[in-house]
Design a protein around this motif. Structure first.
Motif, PDB file in Angstrom:
ATOM      1  N   PHE A 133       4.930  -0.976   2.677  1.00 51.40           N
ATOM      2  CA  PHE A 133       4.403  -0.359   3.908  1.00 51.40           C
ATOM      3  C   PHE A 133       5.481  -0.226   4.979  1.00 51.40           C
ATOM      4  O   PHE A 133       6.285  -1.136   5.199  1.00 51.40           O
ATOM      5  CB  PHE A 133       3.209  -1.162   4.426  1.00 51.40           C
ATOM      6  CG  PHE A 133       1.965  -0.835   3.659  1.00 51.40           C
ATOM      7  CD1 PHE A 133       1.787  -1.322   2.367  1.00 51.40           C
ATOM      8  CD2 PHE A 133       1.002   0.021   4.180  1.00 51.40           C
ATOM      9  CE1 PHE A 133       0.659  -0.986   1.620  1.00 51.40           C
ATOM     10  CE2 PHE A 133      -0.121   0.360   3.452  1.00 51.40           C
ATOM     11  CZ  PHE A 133      -0.298  -0.141   2.169  1.00 51.40           C
TER      12      PHE A 133
ATOM     13  N   MET B 152       3.683  -1.807  -3.558  1.00 46.10           N
ATOM     14  CA  MET B 152       3.342  -0.945  -2.428  1.00 46.10           C
ATOM     15  C   MET B 152       4.093  -1.435  -1.216  1.00 46.10           C
ATOM     16  O   MET B 152       3.870  -2.562  -0.751  1.00 46.10           O
ATOM     17  CB  MET B 152       1.833  -1.004  -2.165  1.00 46.10           C
ATOM     18  CG  MET B 152       1.023  -0.283  -3.204  1.00 46.10           C
ATOM     19  SD  MET B 152       1.452   1.463  -3.272  1.00 46.10           S
ATOM     20  CE  MET B 152      -0.043   2.170  -2.669  1.00 46.10           C
TER      21      MET B 152
ATOM     22  N   VAL C 159       5.723  -5.571   1.751  1.00 49.37           N
ATOM     23  CA  VAL C 159       5.071  -5.376   0.459  1.00 49.37           C
ATOM     24  C   VAL C 159       3.658  -5.931   0.541  1.00 49.37           C
ATOM     25  O   VAL C 159       3.449  -7.046   1.003  1.00 49.37           O
ATOM     26  CB  VAL C 159       5.851  -6.087  -0.664  1.00 49.37           C
ATOM     27  CG1 VAL C 159       5.160  -5.883  -2.017  1.00 49.37           C
ATOM     28  CG2 VAL C 159       7.275  -5.574  -0.734  1.00 49.37           C
ATOM     29  N   LYS C 160       2.682  -5.131   0.090  1.00 48.64           N
ATOM     30  CA  LYS C 160       1.302  -5.607   0.170  1.00 48.64           C
ATOM     31  C   LYS C 160       0.622  -5.763  -1.177  1.00 48.64           C
ATOM     32  O   LYS C 160      -0.507  -6.245  -1.239  1.00 48.64           O
ATOM     33  CB  LYS C 160       0.474  -4.681   1.065  1.00 48.64           C
ATOM     34  CG  LYS C 160       0.886  -4.734   2.523  1.00 48.64           C
ATOM     35  CD  LYS C 160      -0.229  -4.284   3.446  1.00 48.64           C
ATOM     36  CE  LYS C 160       0.225  -4.287   4.895  1.00 48.64           C
ATOM     37  NZ  LYS C 160      -0.711  -3.566   5.751  1.00 48.64           N
ATOM     38  N   GLU C 161       1.282  -5.303  -2.241  1.00 50.51           N
ATOM     39  CA  GLU C 161       0.647  -5.499  -3.548  1.00 50.51           C
ATOM     40  C   GLU C 161       1.676  -5.372  -4.657  1.00 50.51           C
ATOM     41  O   GLU C 161       2.631  -4.609  -4.558  1.00 50.51           O
ATOM     42  CB  GLU C 161      -0.468  -4.468  -3.760  1.00 50.51           C
ATOM     43  CG  GLU C 161      -1.394  -4.798  -4.924  1.00 50.51           C
ATOM     44  CD  GLU C 161      -2.660  -3.947  -4.866  1.00 50.51           C
ATOM     45  OE1 GLU C 161      -3.675  -4.429  -4.326  1.00 50.51           O
ATOM     46  OE2 GLU C 161      -2.619  -2.800  -5.331  1.00 50.51           O
TER      47      GLU C 161
ATOM     48  N   PHE D 280      -7.414  -5.012  -7.120  1.00 48.41           N
ATOM     49  CA  PHE D 280      -6.394  -4.201  -6.456  1.00 48.41           C
ATOM     50  C   PHE D 280      -6.984  -3.488  -5.245  1.00 48.41           C
ATOM     51  O   PHE D 280      -8.054  -2.908  -5.322  1.00 48.41           O
ATOM     52  CB  PHE D 280      -5.795  -3.171  -7.416  1.00 48.41           C
ATOM     53  CG  PHE D 280      -4.962  -3.776  -8.504  1.00 48.41           C
ATOM     54  CD1 PHE D 280      -3.915  -4.638  -8.197  1.00 48.41           C
ATOM     55  CD2 PHE D 280      -5.208  -3.481  -9.833  1.00 48.41           C
ATOM     56  CE1 PHE D 280      -3.131  -5.193  -9.204  1.00 48.41           C
ATOM     57  CE2 PHE D 280      -4.435  -4.031 -10.845  1.00 48.41           C
ATOM     58  CZ  PHE D 280      -3.399  -4.888 -10.532  1.00 48.41           C
ATOM     59  N   LYS D 281      -6.254  -3.567  -4.138  1.00 51.65           N
ATOM     60  CA  LYS D 281      -6.666  -2.844  -2.937  1.00 51.65           C
ATOM     61  C   LYS D 281      -6.068  -1.444  -2.940  1.00 51.65           C
ATOM     62  O   LYS D 281      -6.573  -0.532  -2.314  1.00 51.65           O
ATOM     63  CB  LYS D 281      -6.137  -3.575  -1.688  1.00 51.65           C
ATOM     64  CG  LYS D 281      -7.084  -4.618  -1.148  1.00 51.65           C
ATOM     65  CD  LYS D 281      -6.424  -5.352   0.030  1.00 51.65           C
ATOM     66  CE  LYS D 281      -5.231  -6.161  -0.454  1.00 51.65           C
ATOM     67  NZ  LYS D 281      -4.517  -6.903   0.554  1.00 51.65           N
ATOM     68  N   PHE D 282      -4.939  -1.309  -3.623  1.00 43.00           N
ATOM     69  CA  PHE D 282      -4.249  -0.008  -3.657  1.00 43.00           C
ATOM     70  C   PHE D 282      -4.144   0.514  -5.095  1.00 43.00           C
ATOM     71  O   PHE D 282      -4.580   1.603  -5.385  1.00 43.00           O
ATOM     72  CB  PHE D 282      -2.857  -0.127  -3.034  1.00 43.00           C
ATOM     73  CG  PHE D 282      -2.884  -0.761  -1.680  1.00 43.00           C
ATOM     74  CD1 PHE D 282      -3.388  -0.059  -0.596  1.00 43.00           C
ATOM     75  CD2 PHE D 282      -2.452  -2.070  -1.491  1.00 43.00           C
ATOM     76  CE1 PHE D 282      -3.441  -0.648   0.654  1.00 43.00           C
ATOM     77  CE2 PHE D 282      -2.503  -2.661  -0.238  1.00 43.00           C
ATOM     78  CZ  PHE D 282      -2.997  -1.955   0.841  1.00 43.00           C
TER      79      PHE D 282
ATOM     80  N   TYR E  13       0.823 -11.642  -2.953  1.00 45.61           N
ATOM     81  CA  TYR E  13       0.285 -10.487  -2.206  1.00 45.61           C
ATOM     82  C   TYR E  13      -1.110 -10.102  -2.696  1.00 45.61           C
ATOM     83  O   TYR E  13      -1.866  -9.441  -2.000  1.00 45.61           O
ATOM     84  CB  TYR E  13       1.138  -9.228  -2.416  1.00 45.61           C
ATOM     85  CG  TYR E  13       2.613  -9.383  -2.183  1.00 45.61           C
ATOM     86  CD1 TYR E  13       3.091  -9.945  -1.008  1.00 45.61           C
ATOM     87  CD2 TYR E  13       3.532  -8.930  -3.128  1.00 45.61           C
ATOM     88  CE1 TYR E  13       4.457 -10.063  -0.796  1.00 45.61           C
ATOM     89  CE2 TYR E  13       4.897  -9.044  -2.917  1.00 45.61           C
ATOM     90  CZ  TYR E  13       5.350  -9.610  -1.756  1.00 45.61           C
ATOM     91  OH  TYR E  13       6.683  -9.721  -1.545  1.00 45.61           O
ATOM     92  N   ASN E  14      -1.413 -10.422  -3.930  1.00 45.73           N
ATOM     93  CA  ASN E  14      -2.618  -9.884  -4.573  1.00 45.73           C
ATOM     94  C   ASN E  14      -3.864 -10.701  -4.273  1.00 45.73           C
ATOM     95  O   ASN E  14      -3.792 -11.858  -3.886  1.00 45.73           O
ATOM     96  CB  ASN E  14      -2.416  -9.825  -6.091  1.00 45.73           C
ATOM     97  CG  ASN E  14      -1.302  -8.874  -6.483  1.00 45.73           C
ATOM     98  OD1 ASN E  14      -0.824  -8.104  -5.656  1.00 45.73           O
ATOM     99  ND2 ASN E  14      -0.897  -8.936  -7.724  1.00 45.73           N
TER     100      ASN E  14
ATOM    101  N   LYS F 223       5.460 -12.577  -5.593  1.00 42.29           N
ATOM    102  CA  LYS F 223       4.832 -11.261  -5.700  1.00 42.29           C
ATOM    103  C   LYS F 223       3.322 -11.400  -5.879  1.00 42.29           C
ATOM    104  O   LYS F 223       2.544 -10.670  -5.282  1.00 42.29           O
ATOM    105  CB  LYS F 223       5.380 -10.502  -6.907  1.00 42.29           C
ATOM    106  CG  LYS F 223       6.828 -10.098  -6.790  1.00 42.29           C
ATOM    107  CD  LYS F 223       7.173  -9.206  -7.958  1.00 42.29           C
ATOM    108  CE  LYS F 223       8.655  -8.901  -8.041  1.00 42.29           C
ATOM    109  NZ  LYS F 223       9.133  -8.123  -6.902  1.00 42.29           N
TER     110      LYS F 223
END
Ligand SMILES: Cc1cc2nc3c(=O)[nH]c(=O)nc-3n(C[C@H](O)[C@H](O)[C@H](O)COP(=O)(O)OP(=O)(O)OC[C@H]3O[C@@H](n4cnc5c(N)ncnc54)[C@H](O)[C@@H]3O)c2cc1C
Ligand code: SF4
Lengths: 435, 98
Positions: A193, A191, A276-278, B95-97, B15-16, B12
């Protein structure tokens, strides 16, 4: 131990499970739904395009209430080689309509909202609870479930398995086979942003208009796979998925593939400067019609991805999940209203109703495409995209070579790469599978 | 020549959000001396790089960064190389999204 008995237990609060639970609860049935995530959606990954028609059948007023991102006015298909893409864009003002047909959504947020509708309709939803086993009676009928939260069994007349693509419960109980490497794809996704205005400028959008890009070609390194770039309000979903069997065979790493896709000269400017958030990953059922398992039995039905109900060619999954969940619930409601038991014979009406819907009809139409794509992946995902790029370049580059010579060169490159019989065969095979 | 920058999946995963169920790994690798081809495939195929080779050449798993996709199960459960379950309710990736 929950002593009371329910009309139905639903396992999973994704698209299929929510559709089923909502439909049954609205009919006044006593429904208990389990979700292993902290909240519905916290385990779920999608592109994600929402198809309004199927959603409307469940929550007619969803447009006013649901967390929607953008309504789609444009669809782009890109065929990519390492330095170029050949594109087809379809954009129409017709899609700026009162009741738009497709939206982008963010699944974790959407599922939370969808679940609130299920609760409002009167179902009991228990999150943070993993169903660990199906309970059977002495005649081997499914009569309920066991979970990791409470000791003992919880009973219901019927269990709706909406547990998603991995379908662990169903496989453990021997109701269907485990997905195989050649009928599921692994997709990885990020994702990104960006300010709203930046997204609108880069994608040529105004207001809540949206666009999605589906991409194929050398980005999948010869594997059967697709990339996608979807515009949301303030972020871009970007990902790539390929068949698990191909990852296994080639030793490609999913995150390296994703990175190469992001750095492609056609893609990089779209996400430049984003945060990037996820990072997520999920399987997608790709086996099509031939991989659909037994859909019902004594005291149970299976819906959505767990039943491999996914149209990989059109990138439709959530709508098949919703529709199968709703139809299963209607079938169960019908039996309940007639006071008939949830036996395999009676539940077979779920399959009959599903056979008559677009779900099975569409999957049947493309039944030969998945195997064709899988066995010919080198040609469809590597050779052809490169050839087409070359042909386009020959067509547009002005360098003093006579046009006739250019066309000859293009044709020669095709024949050299695939031979006349190869080209003819591919065209026929593709046409036959598409028909 | 196009030089590929190294992709660090650890960055990566950063971010989670996760709620790690300490002491209860949901995926386990069967003890082995020489890894099967299926186990070796997981070193590359796992999108969170949970599988690593130890100094003795055996495949080990650390589930903390697992994004619960199920790829390893599809590849290596049929051969009995791994045991795969969902994390306990509420644990694992959030997961937030999605
Ligand atoms: C990257 C990607 C992009 C996609 N893009 C699109 C798209 O644009 N449009 C589209 O229509 N479809 C798309 N799909 C497909 C779509 O996401 C799926 O078809 C759809 O989510 C299936 O819904 P489901 O309810 O069957 O399964 P899921 O949504 O996976 O829901 C299953 C639920 O069950 C829960 N669960 C599982 N086991 C248990 C258990 N034992 N106990 C308790 N809870 C359990 C899970 O936590 C989950 O909430 C995409 C898929 C992916 C991976
Ligand atoms: S489930 Fe997916 S992320 Fe987790 S260990 Fe297996 S392959 Fe890796």
């Amino acid at each position: 131990m929950i002593e009371e008995k329910f009309d139905a237990i639903v396992v999973g609060a994704g698209m299929a499970g929510n559709a089923a639970a909502l439909t049954m609860a609205k009919r006044g049935m006593k429904v208990l739904q389990f979700e292993r995530g902290e909240y519905p959606g916290s385990k779920n990954v999608q592109g994600a395009i929402l198809y309004a028609d199927m959603m409307e059948k469940l929550v007619p007023e969803f447009r006013e209430e649901a967390p929607l991102e953008r309504h789609l006015v444009e669809q782009r298909f890109w065929m990519m080689d390492d330095r170029s893409h050949v594109g087809m864009h379809y954009r129409s003002e017709d899609f700026n309509e009162e009741r738009p047909n497709r939206y982008t959504i963010i699944r974790a947020q959407f599922d939370k909202w969808f679940s609130s509708k299920v609760r409002e309709a009167g179902a009991t939803v228990l999150c943070e609870t993993t169903v660990t086993e199906l309970a059977r009676d002495e005649r081997e009928r499914i009569v309920g479930v066991r979970t990791d939260r409470r000791d003992g069994e919880i009973h219901a007349d019927v269990v709706v398995l909406a547990e998603g693509v991995n379908g662990l419960l169903g496989t453990r109980a021997g109701l269907r086979a485990r997905p195989t490497p050649d009928n599921v794809a692994l997709a990885v996704k990020e994702m990104h942003f960006l300010p709203r205005e930046t997204i609108e400028a880069r994608f040529n959008l105004k207001g809540d208009e949206g666009v999605v890009i589906e991409a194929a070609g050398t980005i999948s390194r010869g594997m059967t796979g697709m990339g996608f770039i979807y515009a949301n309000k303030e972020c871009i979903s970007l990902g790539i998925g390929c068949l698990v069997a191909d990852f296994q065979r080639t030793g490609q790493t999913p995150y390296v593939l994703l990175d190469q896709f992001k750095r492609h000269p056609s893609v990089a400017p779209l996400i430049a400067g984003s945060e990037v958030k996820e990072y997520s990953a999920h399987l997608i059922p790709e086996g099509g019609y031939k991989s659909i398992p037994q859909l019902y039995g004594e005291g149970w039905v299976v819906v959505g991805d767990a039943a491999q109900l996914n149209n990989a060619i059109h990138r439709e999954g959530s709508n098949l999940a919703m529709t199968s969940g709703r139809i299963a619930a209607e079938a169960i409601g019908l039996l309940k209203s007639r006071g008939e038991p949830m036996s395999a014979t009676n539940l077979s009406i779920y399959k009959k109703m599903l056979d008559d819907s677009f779900v099975i009809k569409d999957l049947k139409k493309y039944k030969d495409l998945p195997p064709l794509m899988h066995t010919q992946s080198q040609n469809f995902f590597l050779t052809y995209p490169q050839l087409i790029s070359k042909a386009m370049q020959n067509f547009v580059r002005v360098d003093g070579t006579p046009k006739a010579e250019k066309e000859k060169a293009t044709l020669k490159s095709f024949v050299k790469a695939r031979s006349w019989t190869g080209l003819f065969g591919d065209a026929c095979r593709f046409a036959r599978a598409w028909r | 020549m196009n030089v590929e920058p190294r992709v660090r999946v650890e960055d990566k995963l950063y971010y989670n959000r996760y709620l790690v169920d300490v002491g209860h790994p949901h995926v386990k690798v069967r003890a082995h001396t020489t890894p099967s081809p299926q186990l070796l495939a997981l070193l590359k195929a796992c999108p969170a790089r949970c599988y690593e080779l130890n100094d003795d050449g055996q495949v080990e798993i650390t589930v903390d960064g697992c994004i619960e996709c199920g790829t390893c199960r599809v590849i290596a459960e049929p051969t009995g190389d791994i045991q795969w379950s969902h994390p306990r309710g509420g644990f694992g990736v959030l997961f937030k999204f999605g």
